[in-house]
Design a protein around this motif. Structure first.
Motif, PDB file in Angstrom:
ATOM      1  N   ARG A   9       0.831  -1.217   0.000  1.00 21.51           N
ATOM      2  CA  ARG A   9       0.000   0.000   0.000  1.00 21.51           C
ATOM      3  C   ARG A   9       0.864   1.265   0.000  1.00 21.51           C
ATOM      4  N   ASN A  10       1.937   1.272   0.795  1.00 23.73           N
ATOM      5  CA  ASN A  10       2.842   2.438   0.802  1.00 23.73           C
ATOM      6  C   ASN A  10       3.459   2.651  -0.568  1.00 23.73           C
ATOM      7  N   TRP A  11       3.897   1.562  -1.182  1.00 21.48           N
ATOM      8  CA  TRP A  11       4.517   1.636  -2.488  1.00 21.48           C
ATOM      9  C   TRP A  11       3.517   2.168  -3.520  1.00 21.48           C
ATOM     10  N   LEU A  12       2.290   1.643  -3.460  1.00 19.24           N
ATOM     11  CA  LEU A  12       1.250   2.081  -4.401  1.00 19.24           C
ATOM     12  C   LEU A  12       0.834   3.534  -4.168  1.00 19.24           C
ATOM     13  N   SER A  13       0.775   3.954  -2.902  1.00 17.53           N
ATOM     14  CA  SER A  13       0.311   5.315  -2.611  1.00 17.53           C
ATOM     15  C   SER A  13       1.255   6.367  -3.200  1.00 17.53           C
ATOM     16  N   ARG A  14       2.522   6.004  -3.404  1.00 18.03           N
ATOM     17  CA  ARG A  14       3.465   6.938  -4.034  1.00 18.03           C
ATOM     18  C   ARG A  14       3.294   6.962  -5.550  1.00 18.03           C
ATOM     19  N   ARG A  15       2.536   6.010  -6.097  1.00 20.88           N
ATOM     20  CA  ARG A  15       2.433   5.892  -7.547  1.00 20.88           C
ATOM     21  C   ARG A  15       1.016   6.123  -8.093  1.00 20.88           C
ATOM     22  N   LEU A  16       0.024   5.975  -7.243  1.00 22.69           N
ATOM     23  CA  LEU A  16      -1.359   6.113  -7.711  1.00 22.69           C
ATOM     24  C   LEU A  16      -1.985   7.377  -7.133  1.00 22.69           C
ATOM     25  N   PRO A  17      -2.965   7.944  -7.857  1.00 24.11           N
ATOM     26  CA  PRO A  17      -3.504   9.247  -7.481  1.00 24.11           C
ATOM     27  C   PRO A  17      -4.379   9.267  -6.231  1.00 24.11           C
ATOM     28  N   SER A  18      -5.000   8.142  -5.869  1.00 20.81           N
ATOM     29  CA  SER A  18      -5.926   8.200  -4.737  1.00 20.81           C
ATOM     30  C   SER A  18      -5.893   6.908  -3.926  1.00 20.81           C
ATOM     31  N   ALA A  19      -6.393   7.015  -2.695  1.00 18.99           N
ATOM     32  CA  ALA A  19      -6.478   5.840  -1.815  1.00 18.99           C
ATOM     33  C   ALA A  19      -7.443   4.820  -2.407  1.00 18.99           C
ATOM     34  N   ALA A  20      -8.478   5.285  -3.105  1.00 18.65           N
ATOM     35  CA  ALA A  20      -9.441   4.368  -3.723  1.00 18.65           C
ATOM     36  C   ALA A  20      -8.747   3.539  -4.817  1.00 18.65           C
ATOM     37  N   ALA A  21      -7.865   4.164  -5.560  1.00 20.57           N
ATOM     38  CA  ALA A  21      -7.135   3.442  -6.601  1.00 20.57           C
ATOM     39  C   ALA A  21      -6.218   2.389  -5.976  1.00 20.57           C
ATOM     40  N   VAL A  22      -5.593   2.743  -4.849  1.00 20.30           N
ATOM     41  CA  VAL A  22      -4.741   1.784  -4.129  1.00 20.30           C
ATOM     42  C   VAL A  22      -5.585   0.607  -3.671  1.00 20.30           C
ATOM     43  N   ASP A  23      -6.747   0.890  -3.086  1.00 16.73           N
ATOM     44  CA  ASP A  23      -7.644  -0.175  -2.622  1.00 16.73           C
ATOM     45  C   ASP A  23      -8.059  -1.086  -3.769  1.00 16.73           C
ATOM     46  N   ASP A  24      -8.364  -0.492  -4.914  1.00 21.73           N
ATOM     47  CA  ASP A  24      -8.787  -1.288  -6.074  1.00 21.73           C
ATOM     48  C   ASP A  24      -7.680  -2.233  -6.538  1.00 21.73           C
ATOM     49  N   VAL A  25      -6.462  -1.744  -6.586  1.00 22.46           N
ATOM     50  CA  VAL A  25      -5.344  -2.572  -7.044  1.00 22.46           C
ATOM     51  C   VAL A  25      -5.083  -3.704  -6.050  1.00 22.46           C
ATOM     52  N   VAL A  26      -5.086  -3.396  -4.758  1.00 25.69           N
ATOM     53  CA  VAL A  26      -4.849  -4.427  -3.743  1.00 25.69           C
ATOM     54  C   VAL A  26      -5.963  -5.468  -3.802  1.00 25.69           C
ATOM     55  N   GLN A  27      -7.202  -5.016  -3.939  1.00 28.20           N
ATOM     56  CA  GLN A  27      -8.329  -5.945  -4.017  1.00 28.20           C
ATOM     57  C   GLN A  27      -8.220  -6.845  -5.246  1.00 28.20           C
ATOM     58  N   GLU A  28      -7.810  -6.273  -6.374  1.00 29.46           N
ATOM     59  CA  GLU A  28      -7.640  -7.056  -7.592  1.00 29.46           C
ATOM     60  C   GLU A  28      -6.538  -8.108  -7.411  1.00 29.46           C
ATOM     61  N   ALA A  29      -5.461  -7.730  -6.719  1.00 28.33           N
ATOM     62  CA  ALA A  29      -4.369  -8.682  -6.463  1.00 28.33           C
ATOM     63  C   ALA A  29      -4.869  -9.845  -5.609  1.00 28.33           C
ATOM     64  N   TYR A  30      -5.666  -9.545  -4.589  1.00 20.06           N
ATOM     65  CA  TYR A  30      -6.224 -10.612  -3.753  1.00 20.06           C
ATOM     66  C   TYR A  30      -7.178 -11.501  -4.553  1.00 20.06           C
ATOM     67  N   CYS A  31      -7.960 -10.910  -5.441  1.00 20.62           N
ATOM     68  CA  CYS A  31      -8.878 -11.699  -6.278  1.00 20.62           C
ATOM     69  C   CYS A  31      -8.096 -12.654  -7.187  1.00 20.62           C
ATOM     70  N   ARG A  32      -7.019 -12.163  -7.770  1.00 21.99           N
ATOM     71  CA  ARG A  32      -6.208 -13.020  -8.633  1.00 21.99           C
ATOM     72  C   ARG A  32      -5.553 -14.147  -7.839  1.00 21.99           C
ATOM     73  N   LEU A  33      -5.136 -13.839  -6.637  1.00 24.20           N
ATOM     74  CA  LEU A  33      -4.535 -14.872  -5.788  1.00 24.20           C
ATOM     75  C   LEU A  33      -5.581 -15.923  -5.420  1.00 24.20           C
ATOM     76  N   ALA A  34      -6.780 -15.477  -5.103  1.00 24.22           N
ATOM     77  CA  ALA A  34      -7.852 -16.408  -4.730  1.00 24.22           C
ATOM     78  C   ALA A  34      -8.257 -17.286  -5.915  1.00 24.22           C
ATOM     79  N   ALA A  35      -8.065 -16.804  -7.125  1.00 25.52           N
ATOM     80  CA  ALA A  35      -8.452 -17.564  -8.312  1.00 25.52           C
ATOM     81  C   ALA A  35      -7.425 -18.641  -8.677  1.00 25.52           C
ATOM     82  N   LEU A  36      -6.269 -18.612  -8.056  1.00 24.58           N
ATOM     83  CA  LEU A  36      -5.251 -19.615  -8.368  1.00 24.58           C
ATOM     84  C   LEU A  36      -5.685 -20.987  -7.867  1.00 24.58           C
ATOM     85  N   GLU A  37      -5.395 -22.010  -8.650  1.00 21.73           N
ATOM     86  CA  GLU A  37      -5.708 -23.378  -8.232  1.00 21.73           C
ATOM     87  C   GLU A  37      -4.791 -23.830  -7.107  1.00 21.73           C
ATOM     88  N   SER A  38      -3.536 -23.384  -7.155  1.00 25.49           N
ATOM     89  CA  SER A  38      -2.544 -23.777  -6.150  1.00 25.49           C
ATOM     90  C   SER A  38      -1.586 -22.619  -5.940  1.00 25.49           C
TER      91      SER A  38
END
Length: 180
Positions: A9-38
């Motif tokens: 989140r710290n790394w993203l906050s220096r690169r993205l314009p808003s906290a909402a954008a940071v939340d969206d990226v982190v949430q997307e990363a968790y979704c992709r991880l959850a979609a992995l079979e292993s």
């Protein structure tokens, strides 16, 4: 991955314009991880998390119609988060390991067998002595002899970077006189 979320989140906050954008990226990363079979293929959770987030940011930059010039400058920084050693260090390490393997193979027979059992396979001195039918004192002497011969050969080959200099210096002081 959770222990590294704050760093991400710290790394993203220096690169993205808003906290909402940071939340969206982190949430997307968790979704992709959850979609992995292993997750067994993941060697470093931190590196995987950072790489996933970096890939998501790159995808967003590619899809957006208006791209800030700063985004392109920061894309180069996205490779910094990988914990894996660079390819040249991997190749160098494999070469060093092959050299040490050849040096071990070149030791006198009894010395090589003792050295391999003690130093490579990590067997206790007593077990090596029993297995080879020699005294523990012989095992200790042959193990030391093997190490000295290998350190001497590495120094002669100009491979001092493989072994800390304090070991090669102590090997030179004590000499390599011994009999098989």
């Amino acid at each position: 991955m959770l222990p590294h979320e704050g760093d991400v989140r710290n790394w993203l906050s220096r690169r993205l314009p808003s906290a909402a954008a940071v939340d969206d990226v982190v949430q997307e990363a968790y979704c992709r991880l959850a979609a992995l079979e292993s997750v067994s293929h993941i060697a470093s959770g931190r590196a995987y998390f950072f790489r996933s987030v970096a890939n998501i940011v790159i995808e967003q930059v590619r899809r957006s119609k208006v791209v800030h010039i700063d985004s392109f400058a920061e894309i180069e920084e996205l490779d910094v988060m990988d914990d894996a050693p660079p390819p040249d260090r991997i190749v160098s390490g494999r070469r060093d390991l092959a050299l040490v393997g050849r040096l071990i193979a070149g030791l006198p027979e009894r010395c090589r067998r003792v050295f391999e059992l003690r130093r490579v396979y990590g067997l206790p001195q007593r077990d090596v002595a029993e297995q080879l039918g020699v005294s523990e004192n012989v095992v200790e002497q042959q193990s030391i002899r093997g190490l000295k011969l290998i350190l001497k050969a590495l120094a002669e080959a100009g491979a001092e970077d493989i072994v800390p200099s304090r070991l090669t210096k102590s090997s030179e002081r004590s000499g390599t006189r011994s009999k098989d």
